[in-house]
Design an enzyme around this catalytic site. Structure first.
Site, PDB file in Angstrom:
ATOM      1  N   TYR A   1      20.149  33.661  31.286  1.00 51.78           N
ATOM      2  CA  TYR A   1      21.212  34.340  30.951  1.00 51.78           C
ATOM      3  C   TYR A   1      21.773  33.882  32.936  1.00 51.78           C
ATOM      4  O   TYR A   1      20.514  32.884  33.660  1.00 51.78           O
ATOM      5  CB  TYR A   1      21.640  34.967  30.584  1.00 51.78           C
ATOM      6  CG  TYR A   1      23.168  35.808  31.000  1.00 51.78           C
ATOM      7  CD1 TYR A   1      24.561  35.452  30.643  1.00 51.78           C
ATOM      8  CD2 TYR A   1      23.684  37.024  31.061  1.00 51.78           C
ATOM      9  CE1 TYR A   1      25.597  35.370  30.050  1.00 51.78           C
ATOM     10  CE2 TYR A   1      25.627  37.220  31.910  1.00 51.78           C
ATOM     11  CZ  TYR A   1      25.855  36.959  31.285  1.00 51.78           C
ATOM     12  OH  TYR A   1      27.282  36.992  31.324  1.00 51.78           O
TER      13      TYR A   1
ATOM     14  N   ARG B   1      34.540  25.589  34.384  1.00 52.19           N
ATOM     15  CA  ARG B   1      34.504  26.024  35.127  1.00 52.19           C
ATOM     16  C   ARG B   1      33.434  27.004  34.904  1.00 52.19           C
ATOM     17  O   ARG B   1      33.808  27.984  34.330  1.00 52.19           O
ATOM     18  CB  ARG B   1      35.776  27.329  35.725  1.00 52.19           C
ATOM     19  CG  ARG B   1      35.691  28.246  37.006  1.00 52.19           C
ATOM     20  CD  ARG B   1      34.588  28.809  36.784  1.00 52.19           C
ATOM     21  NE  ARG B   1      34.915  29.946  36.189  1.00 52.19           N
ATOM     22  CZ  ARG B   1      34.567  31.198  35.474  1.00 52.19           C
ATOM     23  NH1 ARG B   1      33.207  31.370  35.501  1.00 52.19           N
ATOM     24  NH2 ARG B   1      34.805  32.223  35.579  1.00 52.19           N
TER      25      ARG B   1
ATOM     26  N   LYS C   1      25.115  33.725  26.050  1.00 51.43           N
ATOM     27  CA  LYS C   1      25.858  34.295  25.856  1.00 51.43           C
ATOM     28  C   LYS C   1      25.746  34.420  24.095  1.00 51.43           C
ATOM     29  O   LYS C   1      26.141  36.238  24.462  1.00 51.43           O
ATOM     30  CB  LYS C   1      27.676  33.812  25.918  1.00 51.43           C
ATOM     31  CG  LYS C   1      28.268  33.868  27.300  1.00 51.43           C
ATOM     32  CD  LYS C   1      28.927  34.954  28.516  1.00 51.43           C
ATOM     33  CE  LYS C   1      28.942  34.861  29.303  1.00 51.43           C
ATOM     34  NZ  LYS C   1      29.798  35.867  30.348  1.00 51.43           N
TER      35      LYS C   1
ATOM     36  N   GLU D   1      35.389  31.173  27.184  1.00 51.49           N
ATOM     37  CA  GLU D   1      34.591  31.445  28.568  1.00 51.49           C
ATOM     38  C   GLU D   1      34.262  30.134  29.448  1.00 51.49           C
ATOM     39  O   GLU D   1      34.210  29.024  28.755  1.00 51.49           O
ATOM     40  CB  GLU D   1      32.906  31.308  27.865  1.00 51.49           C
ATOM     41  CG  GLU D   1      31.933  32.155  29.042  1.00 51.49           C
ATOM     42  CD  GLU D   1      32.380  33.217  29.156  1.00 51.49           C
ATOM     43  OE1 GLU D   1      32.349  34.385  28.531  1.00 51.49           O
ATOM     44  OE2 GLU D   1      32.523  33.659  30.503  1.00 51.49           O
ATOM     45  N   ASP D   2      34.312  30.700  30.473  1.00 54.77           N
ATOM     46  CA  ASP D   2      33.979  29.429  31.418  1.00 54.77           C
ATOM     47  C   ASP D   2      35.656  28.341  31.416  1.00 54.77           C
ATOM     48  O   ASP D   2      35.570  27.396  31.651  1.00 54.77           O
ATOM     49  CB  ASP D   2      33.153  28.910  31.921  1.00 54.77           C
ATOM     50  CG  ASP D   2      32.384  30.512  32.274  1.00 54.77           C
ATOM     51  OD1 ASP D   2      33.026  31.097  32.588  1.00 54.77           O
ATOM     52  OD2 ASP D   2      30.766  30.033  32.630  1.00 54.77           O
TER      53      ASP D   2
ATOM     54  N   ASP E   1      37.475  36.538  28.434  1.00 57.28           N
ATOM     55  CA  ASP E   1      35.833  37.339  28.850  1.00 57.28           C
ATOM     56  C   ASP E   1      35.850  37.343  30.128  1.00 57.28           C
ATOM     57  O   ASP E   1      35.524  38.166  30.856  1.00 57.28           O
ATOM     58  CB  ASP E   1      34.145  36.496  28.475  1.00 57.28           C
ATOM     59  CG  ASP E   1      33.179  37.195  28.691  1.00 57.28           C
ATOM     60  OD1 ASP E   1      32.891  38.475  28.634  1.00 57.28           O
ATOM     61  OD2 ASP E   1      31.835  36.617  29.280  1.00 57.28           O
ATOM     62  N   ASP E   2      36.408  35.704  30.348  1.00 55.04           N
ATOM     63  CA  ASP E   2      36.319  35.991  32.326  1.00 55.04           C
ATOM     64  C   ASP E   2      37.380  36.542  32.974  1.00 55.04           C
ATOM     65  O   ASP E   2      37.552  36.984  34.217  1.00 55.04           O
ATOM     66  CB  ASP E   2      36.836  34.171  32.926  1.00 55.04           C
ATOM     67  CG  ASP E   2      35.310  33.506  32.524  1.00 55.04           C
ATOM     68  OD1 ASP E   2      34.310  34.001  32.761  1.00 55.04           O
ATOM     69  OD2 ASP E   2      35.729  33.054  31.210  1.00 55.04           O
TER      70      ASP E   2
ATOM     71  N   ASN F   1      28.821  33.892  40.070  1.00 55.22           N
ATOM     72  CA  ASN F   1      27.981  33.613  39.998  1.00 55.22           C
ATOM     73  C   ASN F   1      27.271  32.458  40.338  1.00 55.22           C
ATOM     74  O   ASN F   1      28.222  31.192  40.470  1.00 55.22           O
ATOM     75  CB  ASN F   1      28.060  33.941  38.393  1.00 55.22           C
ATOM     76  CG  ASN F   1      27.979  35.453  38.412  1.00 55.22           C
ATOM     77  OD1 ASN F   1      26.831  36.093  39.183  1.00 55.22           O
ATOM     78  ND2 ASN F   1      28.498  36.095  37.394  1.00 55.22           N
TER      79      ASN F   1
HETATM   80  N1  LIG Z   1      30.422  39.344  37.084  1.00 57.07           N
HETATM   81  C1  LIG Z   1      30.981  38.313  36.391  1.00 57.07           C
HETATM   82  O1  LIG Z   1      31.028  38.881  35.170  1.00 57.07           O
HETATM   83  C2  LIG Z   1      32.390  37.472  36.409  1.00 57.07           C
HETATM   84  C3  LIG Z   1      33.065  37.119  35.555  1.00 57.07           C
HETATM   85  C4  LIG Z   1      33.901  35.612  36.155  1.00 57.07           C
HETATM   86  C5  LIG Z   1      33.151  35.266  36.954  1.00 57.07           C
HETATM   87  N2  LIG Z   1      32.652  35.630  38.261  1.00 57.07           N
HETATM   88  C6  LIG Z   1      32.667  35.005  38.416  1.00 57.07           C
HETATM   89  O2  LIG Z   1      34.225  34.523  39.894  1.00 57.07           O
HETATM   90  C7  LIG Z   1      33.502  33.911  40.092  1.00 57.07           C
HETATM   91  C8  LIG Z   1      35.268  33.192  39.709  1.00 57.07           C
HETATM   92  O3  LIG Z   1      35.447  32.354  38.953  1.00 57.07           O
HETATM   93  P1  LIG Z   1      37.653  33.049  38.188  1.00 57.07           P
HETATM   94  O4  LIG Z   1      37.320  31.859  37.065  1.00 57.07           O
HETATM   95  O5  LIG Z   1      37.793  33.546  39.052  1.00 57.07           O
HETATM   96  O6  LIG Z   1      37.486  31.327  39.187  1.00 57.07           O
HETATM   97  P2  LIG Z   1      38.631  30.732  38.975  1.00 57.07           P
HETATM   98  O7  LIG Z   1      38.148  29.054  40.238  1.00 57.07           O
HETATM   99  O8  LIG Z   1      39.814  30.913  37.835  1.00 57.07           O
HETATM  100  O9  LIG Z   1      39.212  31.466  40.787  1.00 57.07           O
HETATM  101  C9  LIG Z   1      38.767  31.671  42.286  1.00 57.07           C
HETATM  102  C10 LIG Z   1      39.204  31.819  43.354  1.00 57.07           C
HETATM  103  O10 LIG Z   1      39.318  31.979  44.498  1.00 57.07           O
HETATM  104  C11 LIG Z   1      39.837  31.697  45.349  1.00 57.07           C
HETATM  105  N3  LIG Z   1      39.101  31.187  46.472  1.00 57.07           N
HETATM  106  C12 LIG Z   1      38.809  30.546  47.039  1.00 57.07           C
HETATM  107  N4  LIG Z   1      37.742  29.755  48.003  1.00 57.07           N
HETATM  108  C13 LIG Z   1      38.459  31.346  48.725  1.00 57.07           C
HETATM  109  C14 LIG Z   1      38.221  31.421  49.642  1.00 57.07           C
HETATM  110  N5  LIG Z   1      37.806  30.952  50.855  1.00 57.07           N
HETATM  111  N6  LIG Z   1      38.816  33.307  50.021  1.00 57.07           N
HETATM  112  C15 LIG Z   1      39.645  33.497  49.810  1.00 57.07           C
HETATM  113  N7  LIG Z   1      40.123  32.691  48.423  1.00 57.07           N
HETATM  114  C16 LIG Z   1      39.070  31.725  47.963  1.00 57.07           C
HETATM  115  C17 LIG Z   1      40.471  30.336  44.827  1.00 57.07           C
HETATM  116  O11 LIG Z   1      41.776  30.330  45.562  1.00 57.07           O
HETATM  117  C18 LIG Z   1      40.859  31.340  43.373  1.00 57.07           C
HETATM  118  O12 LIG Z   1      42.454  31.675  43.210  1.00 57.07           O
HETATM  119  C19 LIG Z   1      33.071  32.699  39.743  1.00 57.07           C
HETATM  120  O13 LIG Z   1      32.098  32.214  40.463  1.00 57.07           O
HETATM  121  C20 LIG Z   1      32.581  33.005  38.264  1.00 57.07           C
HETATM  122  O14 LIG Z   1      31.105  32.979  37.802  1.00 57.07           O
HETATM  123  C21 LIG Z   1      32.192  36.833  37.965  1.00 57.07           C
HETATM  124  O1  LIG Z   2      28.379  33.687  32.755  1.00 53.88           O
HETATM  125  C1  LIG Z   2      28.333  35.110  33.659  1.00 53.88           C
HETATM  126  O2  LIG Z   2      26.935  35.600  33.881  1.00 53.88           O
HETATM  127  C2  LIG Z   2      29.425  36.282  34.000  1.00 53.88           C
HETATM  128  C3  LIG Z   2      30.374  35.384  34.037  1.00 53.88           C
HETATM  129  O3  LIG Z   2      30.938  34.857  32.652  1.00 53.88           O
HETATM  130  C4  LIG Z   2      31.017  34.135  35.143  1.00 53.88           C
HETATM  131  O4  LIG Z   2      31.173  33.264  34.774  1.00 53.88           O
HETATM  132  O5  LIG Z   2      30.520  33.994  36.091  1.00 53.88           O
HETATM  133 MG   LIG Z   3      32.909  33.131  32.428  1.00 52.08          MG
END
Ligand SMILES: NC(=O)c1ccc[n+]([C@@H]2O[C@H](COP(=O)([O-])OP(=O)(O)OC[C@H]3O[C@@H](n4cnc5c(N)ncnc54)[C@H](O)[C@@H]3O)[C@@H](O)[C@H]2O)c1
Ligand SMILES: O=C(O)C[C@H](O)C(=O)O
Ligand SMILES: [Mg+2]
Length: 645
Positions: A182, A235, A253, A324-325, A347-348, A491
């Site tokens: 994962y 994404r 997942k 997802e993503d 999920d996101d 991530n």
């Molecule tokens: N830990 C978790 O469980 C978890 C869950 C979901 C997503 N994520 C991670 O979160 C990240 C974002 O996912 P997402 O689906 O929201 O993506 P997304 O592309 O929808 O959103 C990214 C956001 O970041 C903003 N951004 C980009 N550069 C920036 C900067 N320099 N300053 C401020 N804002 C900025 C963009 O405008 C956008 O709003 C990914 O890396 C994903 O892996 C983690």
């Molecule tokens: O996949 C993960 O590890 C968490 C989240 O769903 C992501 O998109 O980053």
């Molecule tokens: Mg995800």
């Protein structure tokens, strides 16, 4: 003295909490080819009641596998013995077809009786291993490998050969294995998916399949799928558009759904909607395996998704679909379209929101503040995409639950994108979900200035911009409040907004830290160790999916996710909180999923959304869920047609 098998039971069933989950899940371990997991006839149950289990069959076992232990176990061991009974798995295939089917194969663990019964004699080496020996041998080779991606490949090879052993390795070694199958390693596995492709897993739907999808779903060999994880690869983690290479994400997942959430492997289906890619490199890569054309967009895209949703519901009417993503340009719209008519969630958006809420409740407790003080926090969310806005919505809902007014709740948030703080000045350009969080003033303010002026107590990073939380910013946070809560959630690891070491160093060890990808604890120059947590939606989706499918939920409601977050938060022991760890240890994830599933079912019942819970099941939901959770162990196998008595 106890017989050797009773001794094994004694250790297996006594002791810690995680053992008790295993114990309770014994009966649910059977993988059947029929639609019900407990469909073996009563007569067959009696006939096989004396069958030994794989535990009896240690390599050096002295007794015949048919021999009944002479020694009567002590009182207290009886329960374990009874539960050790496993109804046999009836299958239609035989001989070498069993060995090449990962759902049935036990590799070298087939016992002599089974080797005869299933026409395997001569197809396997002489010695019989049990699952523990197989795991030991597997781990020795795995640990010898010099990179995580090689380990990922070795694990996926095992996945393709022997699902029981694969999932057992995950269950028994979750802390070590989760980062390999994962996040973060799955990110690299996706990037290299086409060049390393060995064998297909899951289903692909593309533009050429329009009009055929309802028929195509019948190509999937399993008749009773409970959970689908689907991506369009637009994404993948913070790695951007990886097209069909994103298949690793649904696969990873769903591995967690099985190992952590107790859904049996034959009930899960990973899916990629291969609608092309806008990734220039992939479009030019001669080995890329997906559709090499620009991404489908607009109505055509939505029609394709629609046909897919109809097709899977046509064959599996109660299936849960986890989105997802998906890129944020489509993610919310898809969720809004399907959330009330299909059993589904994103999920996101929702899973991440619930997980982060749980982590924050833990962090607030760890600081010695009231958990009900969420609306008094100043929450800076950096990143306004699916995850950022999803988190804001869940936290906002939780604040209303805690009794704050809408205005008080809204005032807690400071949301920034790459143009700085989101203010009302650009309200015309914002999505409907983002608008409510726009601040009346300071539009475009930098995160450092937001830290200076508003002194956030909580900072969440969801930007996919590695290193965005630099020293200046983090030191500013630490200057503003005594113990900042810092969650760089992006991530994989390289995309984390800061590392654990940086966060602790720049706050002089005062922050509470949780990240999307795992970080080791940090030992600082003062000799003290500072602990980290992983805030990843893996803590929530397996339990939500388990609960929703077990109760036949009509939909996944927002309140189910809120309840799931609360249940997760309650799983963190005080001693962990005392050292700044705000999520339960990853090795407890089955216990967490169980607890979340029970909470989700209770909520579904309260809300009239549960369609499948009988009055009998409802009497003890803890027992019901535990009984239904898949636990990977070898069950006796018999040929289907020989068992009609
Ligand atoms: N830990 C978790 O469980 C978890 C869950 C979901 C997503 N994520 C991670 O979160 C990240 C974002 O996912 P997402 O689906 O929201 O993506 P997304 O592309 O929808 O959103 C990214 C956001 O970041 C903003 N951004 C980009 N550069 C920036 C900067 N320099 N300053 C401020 N804002 C900025 C963009 O405008 C956008 O709003 C990914 O890396 C994903 O892996 C983690
Ligand atoms: O996949 C993960 O590890 C968490 C989240 O769903 C992501 O998109 O980053
Ligand atoms: Mg995800």
């Amino acid at each position: 003295m106890l017989s050797s098998s009773a001794r094994v039971l004694a250790t297996r069933y006594r002791g810690n909490a995680s053992n008790s989950w295993k114990r309770n899940s014994q009966k649910a371990a059977v993988v059947t080819t029929s639609s019900s997991p407990t469909s073996s006839p009563v007569a067959a149950t009696r006939f096989f009641a004396t069958l030994p289990t794989e535990e009896d069959d240690a390599m050096d076992v002295k007794v015949s596998p048919w021999e009944v232990p002479e020694q009567v176990p002590d009182e207290g061991e009886w329960e374990g013995c009874r539960r050790n009974f496993m109804s046999p798995l009836q299958i239609s295939v035989r001989g070498s077809d069993i060995l090449t089917n990962p759902l049935y194969s036990k590799g070298t663990a087939f016992k002599n009786g089974e080797r005869d019964r299933l026409r395997l004699r001569g197809l396997l080496p002489h010695r019989i291993m049990n699952i523990h020996k197989q795991i030991d041998r597997f781990l020795i080779t795995l640990r010898d490998l010099d990179s995580n991606i090689r380990k990922n490949i070795m694990l996926e090879d095992l996945h393709d050969r022997n699902e029981t052993l694969y999932h057992r390795v995950l269950v028994d070694h979750m802390e070590e294995m989760a980062p390999l199958i994962y996040t973060p390693t799955v990110g690299q596995a996706c990037q290299e998916h086409s060049s390393r492709f060995r064998r297909p897993r899951g289903m692909y739907f593309s533009e050429e399949d329009r009009g055929h999808m309802a028929a195509m779903v019948y190509n999937w060999p399993q008749p009773d799928v409970h959970v689908i994880v689907v991506t369009d690869g637009s994404r993948i983690l913070g790695l951007g558009d990886l097209g069909a290479n994103g298949m690793g994400i649904p696969v990873g997942k769903l591995s967690l759904y099985c190992a952590a959430g107790g859904i049996a492997p034959h009930r899960v289906l990973p899916v990629v909607l291969d609608v092309g890619t806008d990734n220039k490199e992939l479009l030019e890569d001669e080995f890329y395996l997906g559709a090499q054309k620009p991404r489908l967009r607009g109505p055509e895209y939505y029609h394709l998704v629609d046909e897919f949703m109809e097709a899977v519901r046509y064959r599996w009417p109660n299936v849960l679909v986890q989105f997802e993503d998906f890129d944020s340009s489509v993610a919310q719209r898809l969720l809004d379209k399907y959330r009330n008519e299909h059993l589904c969630f994103n999920d996101d958006i929702q899973g991440t929101g619930a997980t982060t809420l749980a982590g924050l409740l833990g962090a607030i407790r760890a600081k010695g503040e009231e958990v009900t003080s969420l609306g008094d926090q100043r929450i800076l969310i950096v990143g306004a995409g699916s995850a950022g806005i999803g988190i804001a919505q869940v936290l906002y809902g939780a604040m209303l639950e805690q009794g704050y007014t809408e205005q008080q709740a809204k005032d807690s948030f400071f949301i920034c994108d790459q143009h700085g703080l989101i203010g009302e000045e650009r309200v015309g350009k914002l999505t409907p979900e983002t608008k409510p969080f726009a601040r009346a003033e300071d539009d475009g303010m930098s995160i450092v200035d937001v830290a200076k002026k508003h002194k956030p107590t909580i900072v969440l990073g969801v930007t996919a911009v590695g290193g965005l939380f630099n020293e200046e910013f983090v030191r500013e946070l630490a200057a503003g409040v005594e113990r900042p809560i810092i969650f760089p959630l992006s991530n994989p690891t390289v995309k984390a907004e800061c590392t654990a070491e940086q966060a602790f160093e720049w706050t002089d060890g005062k922050c509470i830290f949780a990240s999307g990808s795992p970080f080791d604890p940090v030992e600082m120059v003062d000799g003290k160790t500072y602990y980290t947590s992983q805030c990843n939606n893996m803590y929530v989706f397996p339990g939500v999916g388990l609960g929703a499918t077990l109760c036949g939920a009509k939909k996944v409601s927002d309140r189910m996710l809120y309840i799931a977050a609360k249940a997760l938060a309650e799983c963190v022991p005080e001693e962990d909180l005392a050292r700044g760890q705000v999520f339960p240890h990853i090795s407890k994830i089955r216990m967490v999923s169980h607890k979340i599933a029970v909470a989700v079912i209770e909520e579904a019942m309260r809300d009239g959304l549960a369609t499948k819970i009988s009055a009998e099941d409802a009497k003890d939901l803890n027992e019901f869920v535990a009984r239904k959770m898949y636990y990977p162990e070898y069950v006796p196998i018999v040929e289907k047609r020989t068992i009609t008595i």
